[in-house]
Design a protein around this motif. Sequence first.
Motif, PDB file in Angstrom:
ATOM      1  N   ILE A 153       0.779  -1.141   0.000  1.00 33.83           N
ATOM      2  CA  ILE A 153       0.125  -0.014  -0.110  1.00 33.83           C
ATOM      3  C   ILE A 153       1.029   1.156   0.076  1.00 33.83           C
ATOM      4  O   ILE A 153       2.069   1.233   0.889  1.00 33.83           O
ATOM      5  N   SER A 154       0.665   2.360  -0.611  1.00 33.80           N
ATOM      6  CA  SER A 154       1.483   3.293  -1.016  1.00 33.80           C
ATOM      7  C   SER A 154       1.439   4.396   0.362  1.00 33.80           C
ATOM      8  O   SER A 154       0.602   4.213   1.238  1.00 33.80           O
ATOM      9  N   SER A 155       2.450   4.947   0.549  1.00 32.75           N
ATOM     10  CA  SER A 155       2.667   5.866   1.712  1.00 32.75           C
ATOM     11  C   SER A 155       1.526   6.706   2.054  1.00 32.75           C
ATOM     12  O   SER A 155       0.925   7.037   3.019  1.00 32.75           O
ATOM     13  N   SER A 156       1.130   7.230   0.879  1.00 30.50           N
ATOM     14  CA  SER A 156      -0.154   8.583   0.969  1.00 30.50           C
ATOM     15  C   SER A 156      -1.402   7.745   1.411  1.00 30.50           C
ATOM     16  O   SER A 156      -2.147   8.220   2.392  1.00 30.50           O
ATOM     17  N   GLN A 157      -1.648   6.516   0.715  1.00 28.65           N
ATOM     18  CA  GLN A 157      -2.696   5.770   1.381  1.00 28.65           C
ATOM     19  C   GLN A 157      -2.506   5.211   2.538  1.00 28.65           C
ATOM     20  O   GLN A 157      -3.613   5.134   3.525  1.00 28.65           O
ATOM     21  N   ARG A 158      -1.396   4.698   3.137  1.00 34.57           N
ATOM     22  CA  ARG A 158      -1.200   4.465   4.479  1.00 34.57           C
ATOM     23  C   ARG A 158      -1.397   5.537   5.493  1.00 34.57           C
ATOM     24  O   ARG A 158      -1.869   5.289   6.611  1.00 34.57           O
ATOM     25  N   PHE A 159      -1.214   6.711   5.185  1.00 36.32           N
ATOM     26  CA  PHE A 159      -1.176   7.900   5.847  1.00 36.32           C
ATOM     27  C   PHE A 159      -2.846   8.052   6.364  1.00 36.32           C
ATOM     28  O   PHE A 159      -3.096   8.088   7.285  1.00 36.32           O
ATOM     29  N   LYS A 160      -3.478   8.103   5.188  1.00 39.90           N
ATOM     30  CA  LYS A 160      -4.894   8.127   5.284  1.00 39.90           C
ATOM     31  C   LYS A 160      -5.620   7.140   6.093  1.00 39.90           C
ATOM     32  O   LYS A 160      -6.330   7.590   7.002  1.00 39.90           O
ATOM     33  N   ILE A 161      -5.125   5.677   5.967  1.00 37.30           N
ATOM     34  CA  ILE A 161      -5.744   4.879   6.460  1.00 37.30           C
ATOM     35  C   ILE A 161      -5.444   4.900   8.115  1.00 37.30           C
ATOM     36  O   ILE A 161      -6.292   4.889   9.004  1.00 37.30           O
ATOM     37  N   ILE A 162      -4.213   5.079   8.403  1.00 35.98           N
ATOM     38  CA  ILE A 162      -3.922   5.251   9.808  1.00 35.98           C
ATOM     39  C   ILE A 162      -4.465   6.277  10.552  1.00 35.98           C
ATOM     40  O   ILE A 162      -4.862   6.259  11.589  1.00 35.98           O
ATOM     41  N   THR A 163      -4.363   7.597   9.806  1.00 37.72           N
ATOM     42  CA  THR A 163      -5.181   8.743  10.509  1.00 37.72           C
ATOM     43  C   THR A 163      -6.657   8.300  10.706  1.00 37.72           C
ATOM     44  O   THR A 163      -7.310   8.564  11.840  1.00 37.72           O
ATOM     45  N   CYS A 164      -7.315   7.878   9.830  1.00 34.17           N
ATOM     46  CA  CYS A 164      -8.742   7.562   9.990  1.00 34.17           C
ATOM     47  C   CYS A 164      -9.075   6.418  10.918  1.00 34.17           C
ATOM     48  O   CYS A 164      -9.921   6.412  11.695  1.00 34.17           O
ATOM     49  N   VAL A 165      -8.174   5.468  11.096  1.00 36.49           N
ATOM     50  CA  VAL A 165      -8.143   4.506  12.183  1.00 36.49           C
ATOM     51  C   VAL A 165      -8.153   5.154  13.521  1.00 36.49           C
ATOM     52  O   VAL A 165      -8.845   4.907  14.383  1.00 36.49           O
ATOM     53  N   LEU A 166      -7.331   5.783  13.605  1.00 41.55           N
ATOM     54  CA  LEU A 166      -6.802   6.436  14.958  1.00 41.55           C
ATOM     55  C   LEU A 166      -8.010   7.526  15.340  1.00 41.55           C
ATOM     56  O   LEU A 166      -8.379   7.469  16.614  1.00 41.55           O
ATOM     57  N   GLU A 167      -8.512   8.038  14.363  1.00 40.74           N
ATOM     58  CA  GLU A 167      -9.737   8.977  14.647  1.00 40.74           C
ATOM     59  C   GLU A 167     -10.784   8.261  15.078  1.00 40.74           C
ATOM     60  O   GLU A 167     -11.590   8.494  16.203  1.00 40.74           O
ATOM     61  N   ALA A 168     -11.181   7.148  14.366  1.00 37.43           N
ATOM     62  CA  ALA A 168     -12.339   6.185  14.723  1.00 37.43           C
ATOM     63  C   ALA A 168     -11.968   5.625  16.046  1.00 37.43           C
ATOM     64  O   ALA A 168     -12.917   5.659  17.130  1.00 37.43           O
ATOM     65  N   VAL A 169     -10.886   5.133  16.589  1.00 39.44           N
ATOM     66  CA  VAL A 169     -10.497   4.600  17.953  1.00 39.44           C
ATOM     67  C   VAL A 169     -11.030   5.801  18.938  1.00 39.44           C
ATOM     68  O   VAL A 169     -11.298   5.543  19.954  1.00 39.44           O
TER      69      VAL A 169
END
Length: 130
Positions: free
Chosen positions: A31-47
């Motif tokens: 997974i590209s770095s920009s997609q990883r950044f989006k996913i990690i940020t959204c997961v942290l926000e959700a948690v």
Amino acid sequence: MNSLQINLNSAILAKHSLCLEIDQFMLQNQISSSQRFKIITCVLEAVANVINHGNNSAKEMVLILHSGDNKVVIDLLDNSKLHDSQAPQQCPNIVTESGRGLWIMHSWMDNVRVQESVAGTHLQLSLSTQ
């Protein structure tokens, strides 16, 4: 399709790097770095939303990441009661106390779905990796 499941509670979150675990999984799935950044940020926000806005019983969560078919699907299940929160249409002002996480999730993810489950609440996020 590859999957990763993490059972979370406040004690695990306090001493475990959720970001590194998710990032490692996505690196293994190219997974590209920009997609990883989006996913990690959204997961942290959700948690964080579950911890900060869920009822006191929302101490346990299950996070499942799926990678395959050119997309990543994230499922977050918790035992809190479903909140009927609408995502803001534009980014909330910096002095606004809440809403930025929902706005980020709805802006960055291809699909955001929240529904009541047998055990509580089920949030599903998905993002194309193409």
